[in-house]
Design a protein around this motif. Sequence first.
Motif, PDB file in Angstrom:
ATOM      1  N   MET A 259       0.894  -0.944  -0.044  1.00 39.58           N
ATOM      2  CA  MET A 259       0.092  -0.032  -0.062  1.00 39.58           C
ATOM      3  C   MET A 259       0.912   1.279  -0.043  1.00 39.58           C
ATOM      4  O   MET A 259       1.860   1.242   0.717  1.00 39.58           O
ATOM      5  N   THR A 260       0.508   2.233  -0.753  1.00 44.34           N
ATOM      6  CA  THR A 260       1.349   3.330  -0.977  1.00 44.34           C
ATOM      7  C   THR A 260       1.021   4.515   0.456  1.00 44.34           C
ATOM      8  O   THR A 260       0.013   4.395   1.041  1.00 44.34           O
ATOM      9  N   SER A 261       1.731   5.514   0.533  1.00 47.17           N
ATOM     10  CA  SER A 261       1.484   6.582   1.279  1.00 47.17           C
ATOM     11  C   SER A 261       0.037   7.073   0.890  1.00 47.17           C
ATOM     12  O   SER A 261      -0.017   7.546  -0.255  1.00 47.17           O
ATOM     13  N   PRO A 262      -0.714   7.557   1.881  1.00 50.10           N
ATOM     14  CA  PRO A 262      -2.086   8.044   1.837  1.00 50.10           C
ATOM     15  C   PRO A 262      -1.812   9.404   1.529  1.00 50.10           C
ATOM     16  O   PRO A 262      -1.030  10.190   1.958  1.00 50.10           O
ATOM     17  N   ASN A 263      -3.006  10.060   0.772  1.00 49.59           N
ATOM     18  CA  ASN A 263      -3.471  11.351   0.468  1.00 49.59           C
ATOM     19  C   ASN A 263      -4.787  11.403   1.470  1.00 49.59           C
ATOM     20  O   ASN A 263      -5.529  10.697   1.175  1.00 49.59           O
ATOM     21  N   VAL A 264      -4.783  12.371   2.233  1.00 49.55           N
ATOM     22  CA  VAL A 264      -6.146  13.005   2.965  1.00 49.55           C
ATOM     23  C   VAL A 264      -6.718  14.155   2.403  1.00 49.55           C
ATOM     24  O   VAL A 264      -5.907  15.100   2.411  1.00 49.55           O
ATOM     25  N   THR A 265      -7.950  13.989   1.916  1.00 52.81           N
ATOM     26  CA  THR A 265      -8.397  15.173   1.332  1.00 52.81           C
ATOM     27  C   THR A 265      -9.722  15.400   2.113  1.00 52.81           C
ATOM     28  O   THR A 265     -10.387  14.505   2.857  1.00 52.81           O
ATOM     29  N   GLN A 266     -10.194  16.718   2.680  1.00 52.59           N
ATOM     30  CA  GLN A 266     -11.520  16.950   3.567  1.00 52.59           C
ATOM     31  C   GLN A 266     -12.351  17.665   2.699  1.00 52.59           C
ATOM     32  O   GLN A 266     -12.498  18.298   1.876  1.00 52.59           O
ATOM     33  N   PHE A 267     -13.619  17.285   2.851  1.00 54.25           N
ATOM     34  CA  PHE A 267     -14.888  17.609   2.672  1.00 54.25           C
ATOM     35  C   PHE A 267     -15.907  17.951   3.462  1.00 54.25           C
ATOM     36  O   PHE A 267     -15.758  17.540   4.849  1.00 54.25           O
ATOM     37  N   GLU A 268     -16.786  18.942   3.257  1.00 56.07           N
ATOM     38  CA  GLU A 268     -17.994  19.205   3.969  1.00 56.07           C
ATOM     39  C   GLU A 268     -19.118  18.992   2.993  1.00 56.07           C
ATOM     40  O   GLU A 268     -19.238  19.351   1.866  1.00 56.07           O
ATOM     41  N   ALA A 269     -20.023  18.373   3.590  1.00 50.31           N
ATOM     42  CA  ALA A 269     -21.347  18.092   2.855  1.00 50.31           C
ATOM     43  C   ALA A 269     -22.286  19.352   2.745  1.00 50.31           C
ATOM     44  O   ALA A 269     -22.523  19.932   3.652  1.00 50.31           O
ATOM     45  N   ARG A 270     -22.489  19.642   1.461  1.00 55.89           N
ATOM     46  CA  ARG A 270     -23.290  20.917   1.025  1.00 55.89           C
ATOM     47  C   ARG A 270     -24.587  20.669   0.922  1.00 55.89           C
ATOM     48  O   ARG A 270     -25.103  19.483   0.088  1.00 55.89           O
ATOM     49  N   SER A 271     -25.501  21.655   0.708  1.00 56.99           N
ATOM     50  CA  SER A 271     -26.809  21.380   0.549  1.00 56.99           C
ATOM     51  C   SER A 271     -27.224  20.851  -0.737  1.00 56.99           C
ATOM     52  O   SER A 271     -28.075  19.967  -0.677  1.00 56.99           O
ATOM     53  N   TYR A 272     -26.770  21.204  -1.708  1.00 53.33           N
ATOM     54  CA  TYR A 272     -27.113  20.912  -2.898  1.00 53.33           C
ATOM     55  C   TYR A 272     -26.413  19.535  -3.530  1.00 53.33           C
ATOM     56  O   TYR A 272     -26.512  18.968  -4.560  1.00 53.33           O
ATOM     57  N   GLU A 273     -25.708  18.906  -2.502  1.00 54.10           N
ATOM     58  CA  GLU A 273     -25.278  17.672  -2.508  1.00 54.10           C
ATOM     59  C   GLU A 273     -26.010  16.423  -1.854  1.00 54.10           C
ATOM     60  O   GLU A 273     -25.723  15.231  -2.017  1.00 54.10           O
ATOM     61  N   LEU A 274     -27.089  16.890  -1.427  1.00 52.19           N
ATOM     62  CA  LEU A 274     -28.046  16.104  -0.549  1.00 52.19           C
ATOM     63  C   LEU A 274     -29.216  15.276  -1.487  1.00 52.19           C
ATOM     64  O   LEU A 274     -29.748  16.175  -2.527  1.00 52.19           O
ATOM     65  N   ASP A 275     -29.737  14.231  -1.148  1.00 50.38           N
ATOM     66  CA  ASP A 275     -30.786  13.648  -1.794  1.00 50.38           C
ATOM     67  C   ASP A 275     -32.172  14.243  -1.188  1.00 50.38           C
ATOM     68  O   ASP A 275     -32.057  14.781  -0.136  1.00 50.38           O
TER      69      ASP A 275
END
Length: 132
Positions: free
Chosen positions: A1-17
């Motif tokens: 397994m390679t060295s990881p990359n970590v990316t952060q996200f925040e759930a936004r209103s237009y991404e919701l079902d």
Amino acid sequence: MTSPNVTQFEARSYELDPYGHLNNAVFVNWFEHGRLCYLRDRGMSYTSIPETHGVRIVVVQQDVTYKAEVRLGDLLDLTTTIARFGNTSFTFEHTLTGEGGAVAGLAKVSMVCTGDDGRAIPIPAALRAALA
């Protein structure tokens, strides 16, 4: 397994079902963004790889597991690694975790190296080293 990359996200209103959960297609978009960040952190992009290594890398399979709901404003970390290298392909693994470390989603995405004709070709040694 390679060295990881970590990316952060925040759930936004237009991404919701309609149920107020992160739409399943957004998980796939986030995983794609995680791969782009993984490549960027190694000085690469989808457009630079053909120029530098003479191959294209394309998705040939995605397996996504949805583990927990994600709601508006939730903050998440996406960890991206390469779990496996084959002769012509390699597999990214993604783990999306929320606050407290709860896993919200997992994905395995297989990519294959192709030439201009679209046929699979071996991963160039320099590309394999750059990805690792």
